[in-house]
Design a protein around this motif. Structure first.
Motif, PDB file in Angstrom:
ATOM      1  N   THR A 114     -17.467   3.457  32.557  1.00 45.38           N
ATOM      2  CA  THR A 114     -18.533   3.965  33.432  1.00 45.38           C
ATOM      3  C   THR A 114     -18.205   5.368  33.934  1.00 45.38           C
ATOM      4  OG1 THR A 114     -17.496   2.911  35.352  1.00 45.38           O
ATOM      5  CG2 THR A 114     -19.189   1.660  34.184  1.00 45.38           C
ATOM      6  N   TYR A 115     -17.061   5.899  33.526  1.00 47.46           N
ATOM      7  CA  TYR A 115     -16.676   7.246  33.930  1.00 47.46           C
ATOM      8  C   TYR A 115     -17.073   8.305  32.904  1.00 47.46           C
ATOM      9  CZ  TYR A 115     -14.314   5.611  38.067  1.00 47.46           C
ATOM     10  OH  TYR A 115     -14.052   5.061  39.308  1.00 47.46           O
ATOM     11  N   ILE A 116     -17.730   7.883  31.830  1.00 49.76           N
ATOM     12  CA  ILE A 116     -18.324   8.810  30.867  1.00 49.76           C
ATOM     13  C   ILE A 116     -19.832   8.747  31.061  1.00 49.76           C
ATOM     14  CG2 ILE A 116     -18.538   9.486  28.451  1.00 49.76           C
ATOM     15  CD1 ILE A 116     -15.683   9.562  29.436  1.00 49.76           C
ATOM     16  N   ARG A 117     -20.420   9.840  31.494  1.00 52.61           N
ATOM     17  CA  ARG A 117     -21.838   9.857  31.802  1.00 52.61           C
ATOM     18  C   ARG A 117     -22.474  11.146  31.269  1.00 52.61           C
ATOM     19  NH1 ARG A 117     -21.715   5.256  31.702  1.00 52.61           N
ATOM     20  NH2 ARG A 117     -22.347   3.708  33.245  1.00 52.61           N
ATOM     21  N   LEU A 118     -23.605  11.550  31.831  1.00 51.93           N
ATOM     22  CA  LEU A 118     -24.430  12.620  31.276  1.00 51.93           C
ATOM     23  C   LEU A 118     -24.575  13.795  32.222  1.00 51.93           C
ATOM     24  CD1 LEU A 118     -26.524  13.638  29.095  1.00 51.93           C
ATOM     25  CD2 LEU A 118     -28.252  12.420  30.428  1.00 51.93           C
ATOM     26  N   ASN A 119     -24.371  14.998  31.678  1.00 48.31           N
ATOM     27  CA  ASN A 119     -24.823  16.217  32.332  1.00 48.31           C
ATOM     28  C   ASN A 119     -26.142  16.598  31.665  1.00 48.31           C
ATOM     29  OD1 ASN A 119     -24.682  18.502  34.069  1.00 48.31           O
ATOM     30  ND2 ASN A 119     -24.039  19.754  32.335  1.00 48.31           N
ATOM     31  N   GLY A 169     -12.027  19.100  44.879  1.00 44.31           N
ATOM     32  CA  GLY A 169     -13.119  18.480  45.605  1.00 44.31           C
ATOM     33  C   GLY A 169     -14.424  18.338  44.854  1.00 44.31           C
ATOM     34  N   SER A 170     -14.345  18.175  43.529  1.00 47.34           N
ATOM     35  CA  SER A 170     -15.544  17.922  42.730  1.00 47.34           C
ATOM     36  C   SER A 170     -15.535  16.465  42.281  1.00 47.34           C
ATOM     37  CB  SER A 170     -15.577  18.836  41.499  1.00 47.34           C
ATOM     38  OG  SER A 170     -16.682  18.537  40.669  1.00 47.34           O
ATOM     39  N   ASN A 171     -16.718  15.881  42.151  1.00 46.64           N
ATOM     40  CA  ASN A 171     -16.826  14.493  41.696  1.00 46.64           C
ATOM     41  C   ASN A 171     -16.881  14.363  40.183  1.00 46.64           C
ATOM     42  OD1 ASN A 171     -16.970  13.447  44.352  1.00 46.64           O
ATOM     43  ND2 ASN A 171     -19.158  13.908  44.438  1.00 46.64           N
ATOM     44  N   ASN A 172     -17.084  15.495  39.488  1.00 52.05           N
ATOM     45  CA  ASN A 172     -17.317  15.415  38.053  1.00 52.05           C
ATOM     46  C   ASN A 172     -16.954  16.708  37.339  1.00 52.05           C
ATOM     47  OD1 ASN A 172     -20.215  15.144  39.675  1.00 52.05           O
ATOM     48  ND2 ASN A 172     -20.055  17.014  38.444  1.00 52.05           N
ATOM     49  N   LYS A 178     -15.900  11.687  37.180  1.00 55.20           N
ATOM     50  CA  LYS A 178     -16.758  11.406  36.029  1.00 55.20           C
ATOM     51  C   LYS A 178     -16.659  12.550  34.996  1.00 55.20           C
ATOM     52  CE  LYS A 178     -18.614   7.648  37.832  1.00 55.20           C
ATOM     53  NZ  LYS A 178     -20.008   7.604  38.315  1.00 55.20           N
ATOM     54  N   ILE A 179     -16.629  12.174  33.720  1.00 53.93           N
ATOM     55  CA  ILE A 179     -16.702  13.127  32.612  1.00 53.93           C
ATOM     56  C   ILE A 179     -18.139  13.110  32.108  1.00 53.93           C
ATOM     57  CG2 ILE A 179     -15.885  13.756  30.308  1.00 53.93           C
ATOM     58  CD1 ILE A 179     -13.341  12.123  30.910  1.00 53.93           C
ATOM     59  N   LEU A 180     -18.808  14.246  32.149  1.00 56.62           N
ATOM     60  CA  LEU A 180     -20.226  14.306  31.820  1.00 56.62           C
ATOM     61  C   LEU A 180     -20.450  15.039  30.501  1.00 56.62           C
ATOM     62  CD1 LEU A 180     -21.600  15.252  35.353  1.00 56.62           C
ATOM     63  CD2 LEU A 180     -20.906  13.000  34.469  1.00 56.62           C
ATOM     64  N   TYR A 205     -27.789   7.217  33.295  1.00 57.17           N
ATOM     65  CA  TYR A 205     -26.557   7.911  32.929  1.00 57.17           C
ATOM     66  C   TYR A 205     -26.386   9.259  33.615  1.00 57.17           C
ATOM     67  CZ  TYR A 205     -26.760   4.451  29.207  1.00 57.17           C
ATOM     68  OH  TYR A 205     -26.837   3.272  28.512  1.00 57.17           O
ATOM     69  N   ILE A 206     -27.419   9.755  34.266  1.00 55.40           N
ATOM     70  CA  ILE A 206     -27.400  11.114  34.820  1.00 55.40           C
ATOM     71  C   ILE A 206     -26.526  11.198  36.062  1.00 55.40           C
ATOM     72  CG2 ILE A 206     -28.777  12.963  35.846  1.00 55.40           C
ATOM     73  CD1 ILE A 206     -31.169  11.870  34.162  1.00 55.40           C
ATOM     74  N   GLU A 207     -25.590  12.158  36.053  1.00 57.92           N
ATOM     75  CA  GLU A 207     -24.738  12.420  37.217  1.00 57.92           C
ATOM     76  C   GLU A 207     -24.854  13.849  37.723  1.00 57.92           C
ATOM     77  OE1 GLU A 207     -22.726  10.329  38.888  1.00 57.92           O
ATOM     78  OE2 GLU A 207     -22.949   8.549  37.629  1.00 57.92           O
ATOM     79  N   HIS A 208     -25.488  14.714  36.926  1.00 57.81           N
ATOM     80  CA  HIS A 208     -25.594  16.128  37.290  1.00 57.81           C
ATOM     81  C   HIS A 208     -26.618  16.764  36.370  1.00 57.81           C
ATOM     82  CE1 HIS A 208     -24.120  20.450  37.167  1.00 57.81           C
ATOM     83  NE2 HIS A 208     -24.211  20.253  38.457  1.00 57.81           N
TER      84      HIS A 208
END
Length: 291
Positions: free
Chosen positions: A190-195, A120-123, A163-165, A218-221
């Motif tokens: 678009t599934y490679i983004r930023l932690n 149940g995690s989005n990233n 998403k892969i951050l 690019y920020i997802e977390h």
């Protein structure tokens, strides 16, 4: 605690805490404690001793889902950065010279994507390539290795809607905002983004509040820890270092980010409850100031 929760609920971002500070606790006990302190989210360590995918099956996944449901807490992120189950914090990395070692990192990332979907995690978050040997004069080949590995993992991420951050860190292949922006241009997903790790950008002498705006697309977390005035990479309880979090939180609000900011305090494994509580109270005080 009610007053702190009211302060928290008045803001758009949500605070979470990482279980990598709770390695001496079971995963379920870690989740319970983090929820009872007041956090709305928990980041799960996808490594020993918590949720290393090869030994974390359906029974364990259901137990975590039951625990998060019981304590009304969400999963903010799957931390797929460290690799102590095989070697250490960085190795095997995305840029190993040995094909077999690189393959271990790729497969670990794919396993963590599947774990994220099931739990149940989005990233998930991962290292920004890995450590670069001092004798390497041209990093272009290392970046190609990283891109090739990420491309394979991204195919699975797209299927699973996870998403892969990438998490830039001092002294690794990607350590600052400019390097990240140059690198991400070469990624066709678009599934490679930023932690966005606030402390890491501070360590490389960037001002996190400014960089939030520059990397907003690019920020997802977010990861959060304080850093001392010398900017050496050592995670401190917020308030014990020199980062001014108020402008950072204002920037996060202004870009419209409404998801989790996860506090990451793994150096406090001897007293994680104290660290998590102190961080929660300090950060809510700042959130109250910018409300």
């Amino acid at each position: 605690m009610e007053a702190l929760e009211e302060i928290f609920d008045s803001n758009t971002m949500k605070l979470a805490f990482s279980t990598n500070a709770f390695k001496k606790y079971s995963l379920e006990e870690s989740i319970r404690v983090i929820a009872e302190i007041g956090y709305k989210g928990v980041e799960i360590l996808a490594d020993v001793p918590h949720a290393y995918p090869p030994v974390f099956g359906k029974v364990q996944i259901q137990s975590v889902k039951d625990t998060t449901s019981k304590y009304k807490i969400q999963i903010s992120n799957i931390n797929a950065f460290t690799f102590y189950a095989i070697k250490d914090i960085y190795h095997p990395s995305w840029i190993e010279n040995d094909d077999a070692l690189r393959e271990l990192r790729i497969q670990h990332t794919i396993n963590c994507i599947v774990l994220a979907r099931n739990i149940g995690s989005n990233n998930i978050s991962t290292e920004p390539g890995g450590p670069v040997s001092r004798d390497v004069l041209d990093v272009s080949q290392l970046k190609k290795l990283f891109i090739n590995g990420l491309t394979r993992a991204a195919e699975i991420a797209e299927k699973e809607n996870i998403k892969i951050l990438i998490e830039p860190e001092p002294n690794l292949l990607l350590e600052n905002s400019g390097q990240f922006l140059d690198f991400i241009k070469n990624i066709d997903s678009t599934y490679i983004r930023l932690n966005f790790d606030i402390g890491h950008f501070y360590c490389v002498r960037e001002e996190p509040a400014k960089v939030v705006y520059e990397l907003a697309d690019y920020i997802e977390h977010f990861h959060l820890a304080d850093i001392d005035i010398d900017r050496v990479h050592n995670h401190l309880i917020p308030g014990l270092g020199s980062i001014d979090f108020k402008p950072v939180f204002k920037a996060i609000n202004e870009i419209g980010y409404k998801e989790f900011v996860t506090v990451e305090l793994y150096p406090y494994q001897d007293n994680p409850v104290y660290a998590a509580t102190a961080a929660y109270e300090y950060l809510n005080g700042i959130l109250n100031q910018i409300a």
